[in-house]
Scaffold this active site. Structure first.
Site, PDB file in Angstrom:
ATOM      1  N   HIS A 148       0.833  -1.194   0.000  1.00 43.58           N
ATOM      2  CA  HIS A 148       0.000   0.000   0.000  1.00 43.58           C
ATOM      3  C   HIS A 148       0.871   1.249   0.000  1.00 43.58           C
ATOM      4  O   HIS A 148       1.954   1.254   0.593  1.00 43.58           O
ATOM      5  CB  HIS A 148      -0.898   0.034   1.238  1.00 43.58           C
ATOM      6  CG  HIS A 148      -1.725  -1.197   1.407  1.00 43.58           C
ATOM      7  ND1 HIS A 148      -2.685  -1.586   0.496  1.00 43.58           N
ATOM      8  CD2 HIS A 148      -1.725  -2.137   2.372  1.00 43.58           C
ATOM      9  CE1 HIS A 148      -3.238  -2.713   0.907  1.00 43.58           C
ATOM     10  NE2 HIS A 148      -2.682  -3.067   2.043  1.00 43.58           N
ATOM     11  N   ARG A 194      -1.347  -4.654  -6.327  1.00 39.65           N
ATOM     12  CA  ARG A 194      -1.024  -6.081  -6.391  1.00 39.65           C
ATOM     13  C   ARG A 194       0.258  -6.277  -7.166  1.00 39.65           C
ATOM     14  O   ARG A 194       0.370  -5.816  -8.303  1.00 39.65           O
ATOM     15  CB  ARG A 194      -2.134  -6.840  -7.132  1.00 39.65           C
ATOM     16  CG  ARG A 194      -3.321  -7.094  -6.280  1.00 39.65           C
ATOM     17  CD  ARG A 194      -4.273  -8.084  -6.978  1.00 39.65           C
ATOM     18  NE  ARG A 194      -5.585  -7.805  -6.463  1.00 39.65           N
ATOM     19  CZ  ARG A 194      -6.550  -7.216  -7.150  1.00 39.65           C
ATOM     20  NH1 ARG A 194      -6.390  -6.916  -8.423  1.00 39.65           N
ATOM     21  NH2 ARG A 194      -7.687  -6.950  -6.576  1.00 39.65           N
TER      22      ARG A 194
END
Ligand code: ZN
Length: 315
Positions: free
Chosen positions: A97, A192
């Site tokens: 993140h 991802r």
């Protein structure tokens, strides 16, 4: 006068989800692929709803906007935290993140996402991915390009009661057989980096975000080890897991009856085990496994009775 604010969660289907939120927590959900319970959330992608009292029917975002006094008149455009329960029946994608600065710039003003996990339960041999082995950015890119995932990813064994602090920039993933409570910044931005080359029923892979992952990953990996401190008080054991920039997280194991004073802007409480009652000046309220509530500013003295385990957090 201030009462606890009880919330009904929102549930999210995920390809890696399972049935534990129904079987363990008794939430009325039908899907066998329920991955996430957004228990205390004001994020637009899934808001929890007040389910009793004077604010019944409002979502948490409305409450934050219209009744900031409940939150100690804290500043900020958005409610800062998000509490989830995650049922990883299968491996989650390997992800990372961004921090606030990167997310603000690249994700329409979203917050960054620093998170932490309390392991509620897991299989005997359960693991998570936490960090990577690359020493330089070049090495990191090379290992991704060559698909050297076994060498790149750090695997860590987990057991119930473990706690992990996952600052933005940390490569991570839950692996199958792990049930956790997550406390995080209120953000839904995930990059991802690898998804095990899985395809859905239509043969499609999920989108990857390799360049953004490379941009935001901390290299080399910095292990954010937190040392829980445990305090025994009459009737309870209080564990402090983390006190960091975005949140503090505690476990309250109540054995009998304990008096507290609510002196924070607000407290987020999630009952993970047992049942009991919370007693306030404004009345008594039953709490049991799966109950989530906020104790607002100005609640003052309160008592928790029963044999009950909670995870408690505040900004
Ligand atoms: Zn994450």
């Amino acid at each position: 006068m201030k009462k606890p604010i009880f919330l009904t969660p929102q549930f999210q289907e995920r390809i890696w989800g399972g049935t534990k939120l129904r079987t363990e927590f008794r939430y009325p959900i039908e899907s066998d692929l329920t991955g996430e319970c957004w228990a205390v959330s004001a994020h637009p992608n899934g808001q929890s709803i007040v389910n009793q009292g004077p604010y019944e029917g409002k979502n948490l975002g409305e409450l934050w906007n219209e009744h900031r006094e409940l939150f100690g008149d804290m500043e900020g455009e958005v409610f800062p935290l998000l509490t989830k329960i995650l049922d990883a029946n299968n491996d989650l994608s390997i992800q990372v993140h961004p921090n606030d600065e990167y997310a603000n710039k690249h994700e329409n003003g979203e917050l960054g996402k620093t998170e932490c996990w309390y392991v509620i339960d897991c299989q005997d041999d359960a693991e998570i991915i936490y960090g990577h082995t690359a020493q330089t950015k070049e090495q990191f890119i090379e290992m991704i390009e060559n698909g050297e995932w076994n060498q790149l990813l750090r695997r860590v064994k987990v057991k119930p009661g473990d706690f992990f602090y996952v600052p933005s920039g940390t490569i991570h993933a839950l692996c199958s057989g792990v049930l956790i409570l997550e406390t995080q910044q209120s953000s839904d931005t995930t990059y991802r980096v690898y998804d095990y080359d899985r395809v859905d029923q239509n043969g499609n892979k999920r989108e990857l975000h390799i360049q953004k992952s490379i941009d935001v990953t901390t290299i080399p990996h910095q292990a954010a080890t937190v040392k829980p401190s445990i305090e025994k008080i009459p009737g309870a054991t209080i564990t402090t897991f983390v006190k960091e920039k975005y949140f503090s997280v505690y476990k309250w194991e109540i054995e009998d009856s304990v008096a507290f004073h609510q002196d924070r802007p607000f407290l987020i409480c999630s009952v993970l085990n047992g049942s009991g009652a919370i007693e306030t000046k404004e009345g008594n309220f039953v709490i049991e496994k799966g109950t989530h509530f906020i104790l607002p500013a100005g609640l003052g003295e309160f008592k928790i009775r029963g044999n009950v385990e909670l995870i408690v957090s505040h900004p």
